[in-house]
Design a protein around this motif. Structure first.
Motif, PDB file in Angstrom:
ATOM      1  N   ARG A   5      10.403  59.329  34.881  1.00 56.79           N
ATOM      2  CA  ARG A   5       9.739  60.626  35.447  1.00 56.79           C
ATOM      3  C   ARG A   5       9.717  60.314  36.994  1.00 56.79           C
ATOM      4  N   THR A 139       5.610  71.842  46.762  1.00 54.88           N
ATOM      5  CA  THR A 139       5.728  72.020  45.292  1.00 54.88           C
ATOM      6  C   THR A 139       7.357  72.092  45.474  1.00 54.88           C
ATOM      7  N   GLN A 141      11.430  72.192  43.033  1.00 53.08           N
ATOM      8  CA  GLN A 141      12.423  71.856  41.296  1.00 53.08           C
ATOM      9  C   GLN A 141      13.626  71.767  41.473  1.00 53.08           C
ATOM     10  N   ILE A 150      13.169  70.810  36.023  1.00 55.98           N
ATOM     11  CA  ILE A 150      12.263  69.937  36.013  1.00 55.98           C
ATOM     12  C   ILE A 150      11.437  70.109  37.309  1.00 55.98           C
ATOM     13  N   ASN A 151       9.729  70.431  37.393  1.00 53.60           N
ATOM     14  CA  ASN A 151       9.300  70.955  38.414  1.00 53.60           C
ATOM     15  C   ASN A 151       8.769  69.743  38.979  1.00 53.60           C
ATOM     16  N   VAL A 152       9.047  69.051  40.384  1.00 56.41           N
ATOM     17  CA  VAL A 152       8.493  68.154  40.976  1.00 56.41           C
ATOM     18  C   VAL A 152       7.498  68.368  42.202  1.00 56.41           C
ATOM     19  N   VAL A 170       5.342  65.212  38.372  1.00 58.42           N
ATOM     20  CA  VAL A 170       6.662  65.367  37.526  1.00 58.42           C
ATOM     21  C   VAL A 170       5.886  66.433  36.429  1.00 58.42           C
ATOM     22  N   GLU A 171       6.542  67.657  36.541  1.00 59.62           N
ATOM     23  CA  GLU A 171       6.042  68.440  35.003  1.00 59.62           C
ATOM     24  C   GLU A 171       4.768  68.161  34.944  1.00 59.62           C
ATOM     25  N   ASN A 172       3.424  68.236  36.569  1.00 56.35           N
ATOM     26  CA  ASN A 172       1.670  68.315  35.771  1.00 56.35           C
ATOM     27  C   ASN A 172       1.205  66.450  35.994  1.00 56.35           C
TER      28      ASN A 172
END
Length: 209
Positions: A5, A139, A141, A150-152, A170-172
């Motif tokens: 990650r 925030t 993506q 992928i959300n970062v 990374v992804e919470n």
């Protein structure tokens, strides 16, 4: 020790220039946020892609540039101390100094090749939000051609007139918390001794003494 990650998060910086010129702040995030933090992430990404999109750069020069970029963007000494947690105060000054050198080298040796092999994923900044009294979460993506985005999120701290990344989510999942848990596990497996972690880091980066 460093997770995949973390590479995904670092690699995101190499795609940021593909979205240059788009708004950094969305209304949902912009209130009371520091716009300089978003601009900092944007500039860092632009610098990264300018460095690693040139495939004619010799590998040794690319490694030097990677280390420079790393220290420009990330507060590596702070992150190193934080992930060691309570064991930092138990370490001698000599152990602290070697640990910090090994921690930086671990990041460089693990991820430099990935940066050098950058292949052009895209990246967008979705917004910013205040985090605590001093930090800002930027925030973002990562948009991939073959797979879901992928959300970062990047935790950015202002230090004087400068900004530094102190954590990535990374992804919470916090990379700082994950690394802290991994290092604590290594120390505990070695009887609570810092030397056990230092030896593991030496082996990871290819040093023997």
């Amino acid at each position: 020790m460093l997770t995949r990650r973390l590479f995904v998060a670092c690699a995101a910086l190499l795609a940021v220039s593909s979205w240059a010129g788009r708004p950094l702040l969305s209304p949902a995030f912009a209130q009371n946020a520091d716009p300089g933090a978003g601009a900092f992430i944007q500039k860092l990404g632009n610098d990264a892609i300018a460095t690693f999109s040139d495939k004619s750069t010799p590998r040794d020069q690319a490694l030097v540039k990677f280390r420079t970029l790393l220290n420009q963007g990330f507060d590596v000494p702070y992150i190193g101390r934080w992930v060691l947690g309570r064991y930092w105060n138990q370490a001698t000054e000599a152990q602290q100094a070697e640990y910090q050198k090994l921690f930086e080298q671990l990041i460089v040796t693990t991820y430099a090749e990935r940066f050098i092999e950058y292949s052009g994923e895209t990246f967008r900044i979705a917004g910013t939000a205040p985090e605590g009294e001093t930090d800002t979460m930027v925030t973002t993506q990562i948009v991939r051609p073959n797979g879901p985005p992928i959300n970062v999120s990047w935790r950015v701290r202002k230090k004087g007139a400068d900004y530094k990344i102190i954590d990535m989510v990374v992804e919470n999942v916090s990379m700082g918390v994950t690394q802290r848990q991994e290092f604590a596990s290594v120390v505990q497996q070695n009887g609570g001794k810092i030397d056990g972690l230092i030896q593991a880091l030496r082996q990871k980066v290819g040093r023997t003494g």
